[in-house]
Design an enzyme around this catalytic site. Structure first.
Site, PDB file in Angstrom:
ATOM      1  N   CYS A   1      -3.983 -10.499   6.901  1.00  0.00           N
ATOM      2  CA  CYS A   1      -3.646 -10.161   5.501  1.00  0.00           C
ATOM      3  C   CYS A   1      -3.964 -11.289   4.537  1.00  0.00           C
ATOM      4  CB  CYS A   1      -2.175  -9.792   5.397  1.00  0.00           C
ATOM      5  SG  CYS A   1      -1.717  -8.528   6.570  1.00  0.00           S
TER       6      CYS A   1
ATOM      7  N   HIS B   1       1.118 -10.780  -1.298  1.00  0.00           N
ATOM      8  CA  HIS B   1       0.639  -9.736  -0.393  1.00  0.00           C
ATOM      9  C   HIS B   1       1.680  -8.618  -0.333  1.00  0.00           C
ATOM     10  CE1 HIS B   1      -0.704  -7.530   2.975  1.00  0.00           C
ATOM     11  NE2 HIS B   1       0.143  -8.054   3.843  1.00  0.00           N
TER      12      HIS B   1
ATOM     13  N   ASN C   1       1.258  -1.501   3.411  1.00  0.00           N
ATOM     14  CA  ASN C   1       0.574  -2.768   3.678  1.00  0.00           C
ATOM     15  C   ASN C   1      -0.897  -2.476   4.010  1.00  0.00           C
ATOM     16  OD1 ASN C   1      -0.428  -5.136   4.748  1.00  0.00           O
ATOM     17  ND2 ASN C   1       1.354  -5.547   6.046  1.00  0.00           N
TER      18      ASN C   1
END
Ligand code: ACO
Length: 329
Positions: A112, A257, A286
């Site tokens: 990520c 994030h 996500n």
């Protein structure tokens, strides 16, 4: 030097999986998912869409946003944990799909944190005058649904597919300030097992047994990952601001994030940045390396960015990896 963000684009597949859909698939509830994660829905690619197809849509959106042609690009970097295949790399597949020239094209993998790692790599390479990279596209793209175990309620509700693309341009004008003000990256391999896909690589090649044991899917120790995510993102943001000698008051947007609303809240509280933290995790889940760019594109498209604004982007992911970048829009 004049390396700036020329434009941005993003794409999410059409199909939406809501929390109500998950209630029919695993033992969960909308109430549990919303209170523990803040996620309400996520987009999932069709069986025909590979990571490079999702990436190519974001790339085309970024080209449209800048008015550039694919042949104007001097390099393509794709960050992904869900590549089409092991070889060739996804960036080369995107190059072909968008009709770019024979520019260098390669993938990086920092989970990520990938888009922030890519920004650093691109900025470094563009800063070497003899390399002559004038326009570089960095893409964060995931068809992460192919790694998700839809029988595991503790992970399946978290993730969504999507991609974002940022085009960096060196305009050669010494008066143009660089987009990269300060950045810090980090990794700690001792936490690798907290979040991993055990099989499919050289350590555990695919076999009937690895498939039967569901070892090609994401396995995660959520609680510990949560703690380390908050600590690493908050600390790295503070380091970056100190290094740049920029206060949070001067920052227009903080983009953490988008993994979990509670992680975002905890980072915002530590930074005392509640009023400037961007959130869209409720709608996308996500999306791993795509998330920061999807947020940036949404802010840009909705007129919430002006040239010169400071944006503090931060991420963490498998590895563990983490990073923060103070960027100038
Ligand atoms: N629905 C209902 N109950 C659930 C679900 C679900 N979807 N998932 C887990 N539970 C249960 C657990 O089984 C557990 O039950 P038990 O007490 O009977 O054993 C209970 O809920 C509590 O589980 P916890 O894991 O303690 O819940 P927690 O509050 O930690 O929330 C979560 C779990 C949401 C996963 C959280 O830990 C988290 O977000 N962690 C960070 C994850 C993350 O962001 N990962 C992405 C990394 S980025 C990358 O690189 C891909």
């Amino acid at each position: 030097m004049g390396i700036r963000i020329k434009g941005v684009g993003s794409y999410v597949p059409e199909r939406v999986l809501t929390n109500a859909d998950f209630e029919k698939m695993v033992d969960t509830s909308d109430e549990w998912i919303v209170t523990r994660t803040g996620i309400r829905e996520r987009h999932i690619g069709s069986p025909e869409q590979a990571c490079s197809d999702i990436a190519a849509e974001a790339a085309k959106a970024a080209l449209a946003n800048t008015g550039l042609a694919a042949t104007d690009l001097d390099m393509i970097i794709v960050s992904t944990i869900s590549p089409d295949m092991v070889i060739p790399n996804t960036a080369a597949l995107v190059q072909k799909k968008i009709g770019a020239g024979m520019c260098p094209a390669f993938d990086i993998e920092a989970a990520c944190t990938g888009l922030i790692y890519s920004m650093n790599i691109a900025y470094g390479m563009m800063s070497v005058p003899t390399f002559n990279y004038r326009r570089v596209m960095i893409i964060g793209a995931e068809k992460i649904s192919t790694l998700v175990d839809y029988t595991d309620r503790s992970t399946c509700v978290l993730f969504g597919d999507g991609a974002s693309a940022v085009i960096l341009e060196n305009d050669g004008d010494p008066e143009t300030p660089d987009f990269m003000v300060a950045s810090k990256l980090g990794a700690d391999g001792k936490y690798g097992s907290l979040l991993c896909v055990p099989a499919g690589g050289s350590a555990m090649p695919a076999s009937a047994e690895t498939v039967a044991n569901r070892l090609h899917h994401i396995q995660m120790q959520g609680g510990k990952t949560f703690q380390l995510a908050v600590l690493s993102m908050a600390r790295t943001c503070q380091l970056v601001l100190r290094e740049a000698d920029v206060s949070l008051d001067q920052v227009r947007w903080a983009i953490p994030h988008q993994a979990n609303e509670r992680i975002i809240d905890a980072v915002a509280t530590r930074l005392k940045a509640e009023d400037k933290v961007f959130r869209n995790v409720a709608r996308f889940g996500n999306t791993s390396s795509a998330s920061i760019g999807i947020a940036l594109d949404e802010l840009n498209r909705t007129g919430q960015l002006e040239r010169g604004d400071y944006i503090l982007a931060t991420a963490f992911g498998a590895g563990l990896t983490w990073g923060a970048a103070l960027i100038r829009w």
